[in-house]
Design a protein around this motif. Structure first.
Motif, PDB file in Angstrom:
ATOM      1  N   ALA A  33     -33.701 117.956 -88.161  1.00 58.57           N
ATOM      2  CA  ALA A  33     -32.808 119.228 -87.986  1.00 58.57           C
ATOM      3  C   ALA A  33     -31.283 118.764 -88.240  1.00 58.57           C
ATOM      4  O   ALA A  33     -30.563 119.884 -88.783  1.00 58.57           O
ATOM      5  N   ASN A  34     -30.944 117.516 -88.380  1.00 56.68           N
ATOM      6  CA  ASN A  34     -29.863 117.220 -88.745  1.00 56.68           C
ATOM      7  C   ASN A  34     -29.622 116.623 -90.059  1.00 56.68           C
ATOM      8  O   ASN A  34     -28.547 116.286 -90.796  1.00 56.68           O
ATOM      9  N   GLY A  35     -30.840 116.928 -90.805  1.00 59.05           N
ATOM     10  CA  GLY A  35     -30.651 116.456 -92.413  1.00 59.05           C
ATOM     11  C   GLY A  35     -30.441 114.786 -92.668  1.00 59.05           C
ATOM     12  O   GLY A  35     -29.769 114.600 -93.460  1.00 59.05           O
ATOM     13  N   ILE A  36     -31.047 114.017 -91.438  1.00 56.67           N
ATOM     14  CA  ILE A  36     -30.828 112.687 -91.870  1.00 56.67           C
ATOM     15  C   ILE A  36     -32.100 111.916 -92.426  1.00 56.67           C
ATOM     16  O   ILE A  36     -33.152 112.230 -91.651  1.00 56.67           O
ATOM     17  N   GLY A  37     -31.754 111.052 -93.358  1.00 55.32           N
ATOM     18  CA  GLY A  37     -33.110 110.328 -93.667  1.00 55.32           C
ATOM     19  C   GLY A  37     -32.823 108.832 -93.376  1.00 55.32           C
ATOM     20  O   GLY A  37     -31.976 108.546 -92.952  1.00 55.32           O
ATOM     21  N   SER A  38     -34.215 108.255 -93.555  1.00 56.11           N
ATOM     22  CA  SER A  38     -34.187 106.897 -92.996  1.00 56.11           C
ATOM     23  C   SER A  38     -34.450 106.173 -94.336  1.00 56.11           C
ATOM     24  O   SER A  38     -35.129 106.543 -95.427  1.00 56.11           O
ATOM     25  N   TRP A  39     -34.326 104.756 -94.239  1.00 54.70           N
ATOM     26  CA  TRP A  39     -34.456 103.686 -95.492  1.00 54.70           C
ATOM     27  C   TRP A  39     -34.836 102.296 -94.800  1.00 54.70           C
ATOM     28  O   TRP A  39     -34.321 102.029 -93.692  1.00 54.70           O
TER      29      TRP A  39
END
Length: 706
Positions: A33-39
């Motif tokens: 929903a907040n446009g956050i990606g992970s790595w």
């Protein structure tokens, strides 16, 4: 001692990326929903794994499954260097430094950086990561989140641009205020305004117009060529025109397009048709509540000015108005002062045979630029020339008025033929009678045209300088008296010195040699060095050189008068063989002076054998005229050549204004007077008495063989 038992080591859970199955159920929807990606960055394998959203944020969609960037069963990954290569070079250095510091400390880090997508678009990205250690406490992974910050980048850019514009406008206002405050004349204000580089809204045209006789007239313009002359010239104040409206209402008029111009001012539209300008700002110039002109800022394209731009232009209009009002007042005062000075000083120096002259006047550098310094050159009845330099106390309009009266009076006394001492005494009495509270210093010199003798008197003034024929210059000391107007009964001694042909006499006022930083002695020595030089130089160029070297010329607080006079020698035969002198009724000492001049003239004219006789007989005629009349006497001596008879004839005439004719008497042995005419009759070759207007002329002639 037995070793202390160690606590059992608990097994460490294997590391899992933040997107692993152990994540709470609500985390994934929240990140999406907040446009956050992970790595997840495997530090040892140098393998950076991103989820789909992170790949999109980094512009690496081609590495995802949809892009075919990885083999089946293998997660898409890049190395640290490949990641850093995506960043802006300036930001890559910062990100590398922060990550290395976090790895070394097993801490966390975050950064804001710019990256360029394969499409060429500039994006901004923020990331936050934490370093995870393995079972041995060594850094193994860094995991974190990444989100798009391009909106923040744009906001920051807009904020930076706005801050830059505000800074530029603040600097512009400061620089414009400084330039306008230094503008002295109306032309200076016009030049400064038409060269202003407005920040953020560079105009294509600038016009400065003034209100004259009910019409708005253009004073200066820029951004207009010959084919597009401004159509806003000579606009009546009551016209239906934006410039007139701005002045009448004291309110700026802004027109964003030609359409708006045509709709609001249809009567003034015709001159604008076909004109290249498409937007205008008419700024009224108001000073002390009085409209004085209009500033016009125009653009080649439609331009709707925002609030800050209008505020900037309105502020500029206020500064221009104040500067223009001050400059117009300065111009008026300067024109008044210059006109008054032109009237009070001689319009031209009269040409005198045998002399070359040059004069200069420099007003004071402050105030009204008008003062009491003056110069004059007066042709005298004797055929000689009188030169005057003077300085009335002060450098204002009052001093200039007193100077004008004193100059005219002194010129009249000299033109009447009075000797220098009498001219100065009468001028001092005249100034005292004016009762102005002013005194004046003055130097008057009568220069003999025939043989270059100078009779000078000085009233509290500087000594003159003389440049000799060898190029050397020296101060010529003159016996002095009090300034004019201080003691009207004081007499002034006469100093006699001579000039050789080609020598130059310099008279000046103290403003040329004295200032707040230079004393009189130093200034006179400086002037002497400038004055010295090769003889025969052009006097005009010499006067300019002396004026340019004036003491404290940039901040001069006193005006300067300068007069140069060069004696070229006898101009012609007539001037060489003629002498005229006026003898005052109360100046009997003048008789001895005239006798000496007659003796010198006779010797120079080649009839020195007659000098004793002419001195005696002339003295008798002069004494007779002064004793038996109550007016001055005028003596004229001429030498005539008679080639037919081979001799020269010296004729002496003495004129007075009495109608009483002399009577020849035969005095007794004990008489103390009455022998004058007997001597004239006995010793002259011819004599006589002739009527001369309201008076008479007595004369005698002596003949000398060639």
């Amino acid at each position: 001692m037995a070793p202390r038992p160690q606590p059992p080591r608990l097994p460490q859970p294997p590391h899992q990326p933040p997107y692993a199955n152990q994540s709470p159920d609500w985390l994934e929807p929240a990140m999406a929903a907040n446009g956050i990606g992970s790595w997840d960055w495997d530090i040892r394998a140098d393998r950076l794994v991103c989820d789909a959203r992170a790949l999109a944020i980094l512009g690496l969609e081609e590495l995802g499954p949809a892009g075919g960037g990885a083999d089946d069963g293998e997660e898409p990954a890049i190395t640290a260097e490949q990641f850093l290569a995506l960043l802006h070079p300036e930001d890559a250095v910062v990100v590398r430094r922060r990550v290395e510091r976090a790895v070394a400390s097993l801490g966390q880090c975050g950064a804001y950086y710019r990256t360029v997508f394969p499409s060429g678009e500039m994006h901004a990205v923020r990331f936050r990561g934490r370093v995870l250690a393995d079972e041995d406490g060594r850094p193994a992974h860094m995991v974190g989140f990444v989100w798009d910050a391009t909106v923040e980048l744009l906001k920051r850019r807009r904020a930076d641009r706005a801050a830059t514009v505000r800074e530029e406008r603040t600097l512009f206002i400061r620089e414009a205020a400084k330039a306008l405050s230094e503008a002295v004349t109306t032309a200076d204000v016009a030049r400064v305004f038409t060269e202003l580089p407005l920040p953020g809204i560079p105009p294509d045209g600038l016009i400065l117009a003034v209100l004259e006789n009910g019409r708005i007239q253009i004073l200066a313009a820029s951004g207009y060529d010959g084919d597009s002359r401004p159509p806003h010239d000579h606009v009546p104040l009551d016209a239906d025109h934006p410039a007139a409206l701005a002045l009448r209402t004291r309110t700026p008029v802004f027109l964003a397009s030609q359409r708006e111009y045509r709709q609001r001012f249809p009567g003034a539209w015709a001159p604008v048709v076909g004109h290249p300008k498409h937007a205008w700002a008419f700024l009224p110039l108001v000073a002390s509540g009085r409209p004085i002109g209009v500033c016009l800022v125009s653009f080649d394209e439609d331009h709707a000015l925002d609030h800050e731009e209008r505020t900037l232009l309105t502020t500029l209009g206020g500064m221009v108005a104040q500067s223009l009002a001050r400059a117009r007042l300065h111009d008026a005062e300067h024109e008044l002062a210059a006109g008054l000075q032109r009237v009070l000083l001689p319009r031209r120096v009269p040409p005198v045979p045998g002399f070359d002259s040059a004069v200069r006047y420099l007003p004071a550098g402050t105030g009204l630029q008008i003062g009491g310094d003056w110069y004059d050159v007066v042709p005298l009845p004797s055929g000689h020339v009188g030169v005057v330099i003077g300085d009335v106390q002060g450098h204002d309009v009052h001093a200039a008025g007193v100077m004008g009266q004193l100059r005219i009076a002194l010129r009249a006394y000299a033109a009447e033929g009075h000797p220098p001492a009498a001219v100065m005494s009468r001028a001092s009495r005249f100034l005292a009678d004016l009762d102005t509270g002013h005194f004046a210093t003055c130097l008057y010199a009568e220069v003999n045209v025939d043989y270059g003798v100078v009779y000078a008197v000085r009233a509290g003034h500087l000594d003159p300088l003389v440049r000799r024929s060898d190029g050397s210059a020296a101060v010529q000391h003159i016996a002095g008296g009090l300034p004019l107007g201080v003691d009207p009964e004081q007499g002034y001694p006469v100093t006699r010195f001579g000039l050789d042909p080609g020598e130059v006499l310099l008279l000046c006022t103290d403003g040329l040699v004295e200032s707040r930083r230079i004393d009189l002695d130093e200034g006179m020595e400086r002037l002497r060095r400038v004055f010295a030089g090769a003889p025969g130089a052009d006097l005009g160029a010499l006067a300019d050189r002396i004026a340019c070297a004036a003491a404290d010329s940039h901040e001069r607080d006193d005006d300067i008068a300068l007069l140069l006079l060069r004696w070229e020698g006898p101009a012609d035969t007539r001037a060489r063989h003629q002498l005229r002198r006026r003898i005052g009724q109360a100046d009997l000492a003048r008789i001895a002076e005239v006798r000496g001049e007659l003796r010198d003239a006779a010797r120079r004219w080649g009839v020195g054998d007659l000098s004793d006789t002419v001195e005696l007989l002339a003295s008798e005629l002069i004494t007779n005229a002064l004793v038996h009349t109550d007016r001055d006497a005028m003596l004229t001596a001429r030498l005539f050549h008679d080639p037919e008879n081979g001799h020269q004839r010296l004729r002496i005439e003495v004129e007075d204004e009495s109608d009483q004719w002399p009577k020849r008497r035969t005095p007794g042995e004990q008489a103390s007077s009455g022998r004058g005419l007997m001597l004239v009759e006995a010793m002259s070759d011819a004599w006589g008495v002739e009527p001369n207007g309201s008076g008479k002329r007595m004369w005698f002639e002596l003949v000398s063989e060639d």
